[in-house]
Design a protein around this motif. Sequence first.
Motif, PDB file in Angstrom:
ATOM      1  N   PHE A  57       0.998  -1.607  -0.029  1.00 18.84           N
ATOM      2  CA  PHE A  57       0.484  -0.211   0.494  1.00 18.84           C
ATOM      3  C   PHE A  57       0.951   1.523   0.467  1.00 18.84           C
ATOM      4  N   GLY A  58       0.589   2.836  -0.164  1.00 16.83           N
ATOM      5  CA  GLY A  58       0.859   3.854   0.246  1.00 16.83           C
ATOM      6  C   GLY A  58       1.688   3.980  -1.493  1.00 16.83           C
ATOM      7  N   GLU A  59       1.150   3.613  -3.028  1.00 13.04           N
ATOM      8  CA  GLU A  59       1.626   3.364  -4.335  1.00 13.04           C
ATOM      9  C   GLU A  59       1.128   4.796  -5.050  1.00 13.04           C
ATOM     10  N   ARG A  60      -0.416   4.322  -5.042  1.00 14.71           N
ATOM     11  CA  ARG A  60      -1.599   5.837  -4.792  1.00 14.71           C
ATOM     12  C   ARG A  60      -0.728   7.071  -4.833  1.00 14.71           C
ATOM     13  N   GLY A  95       9.076   3.557 -12.974  1.00 11.83           N
ATOM     14  CA  GLY A  95      10.004   4.403 -14.258  1.00 11.83           C
ATOM     15  C   GLY A  95       9.612   3.857 -15.498  1.00 11.83           C
ATOM     16  N   HIS A  96       9.886   2.196 -14.629  1.00 10.86           N
ATOM     17  CA  HIS A  96      10.152   1.624 -15.987  1.00 10.86           C
ATOM     18  C   HIS A  96       9.086   0.118 -16.171  1.00 10.86           C
ATOM     19  N   LEU A  97       8.163   0.787 -15.241  1.00  7.28           N
ATOM     20  CA  LEU A  97       6.490  -0.140 -15.426  1.00  7.28           C
ATOM     21  C   LEU A  97       5.834   0.222 -16.806  1.00  7.28           C
ATOM     22  N   LYS A 104      -3.198  -3.477 -14.791  1.00  6.32           N
ATOM     23  CA  LYS A 104      -3.248  -4.929 -14.855  1.00  6.32           C
ATOM     24  C   LYS A 104      -2.908  -4.914 -12.398  1.00  6.32           C
ATOM     25  N   ALA A 105      -2.031  -4.188 -12.317  1.00  6.70           N
ATOM     26  CA  ALA A 105      -2.056  -3.654 -10.925  1.00  6.70           C
ATOM     27  C   ALA A 105      -3.412  -3.030 -10.764  1.00  6.70           C
ATOM     28  N   GLU A 106      -3.991  -2.132 -11.422  1.00  6.94           N
ATOM     29  CA  GLU A 106      -5.193  -1.211 -10.582  1.00  6.94           C
ATOM     30  C   GLU A 106      -5.985  -2.297 -10.754  1.00  6.94           C
ATOM     31  N   GLU A 107      -6.446  -3.487 -11.510  1.00  4.96           N
ATOM     32  CA  GLU A 107      -7.297  -4.307 -12.094  1.00  4.96           C
ATOM     33  C   GLU A 107      -7.360  -5.659 -10.908  1.00  4.96           C
ATOM     34  N   ASP A 108      -6.248  -5.705 -10.456  1.00  4.68           N
ATOM     35  CA  ASP A 108      -5.974  -6.835  -9.185  1.00  4.68           C
ATOM     36  C   ASP A 108      -6.118  -6.135  -8.066  1.00  4.68           C
TER      37      ASP A 108
END
Length: 122
Positions: A57-60, A95-97, A104-108
Amino acid sequence: LIKEGEQQSVWYIITRGECVMSRRTGASSGAGAGARIDVGGGAEEEEIGRLLSPNHFGERALLRGRPSEFSVRATSESEVECLVLDGPTFRELAGHLSAEDFRKAEEDDLMQFARFKHERAT
């Protein structure tokens, strides 16, 4: 660990223990199925999810440069341990993603939240 409305400077990955995500209750939060949490001073929050290893958590908040949209507190009886990555390093790695990686991360995240809400409703 994280307080709703505060700027975040790190990304957390849970390695041991359990945390609860919550959001302030009120007119803007809408009605939900989560348990109510008394956070003192007459304030109340609604539980919106539970996190275990290897949840993160915390990434957004870091990626958007905005205050956190929710609070995260340790809930397990044993200690909670997290790996943490400072914001600048996290943003550099992110930045490398690709856009597909982010989608995909958002869907998960949405699937995990939907499962939590379903389990709370039944």
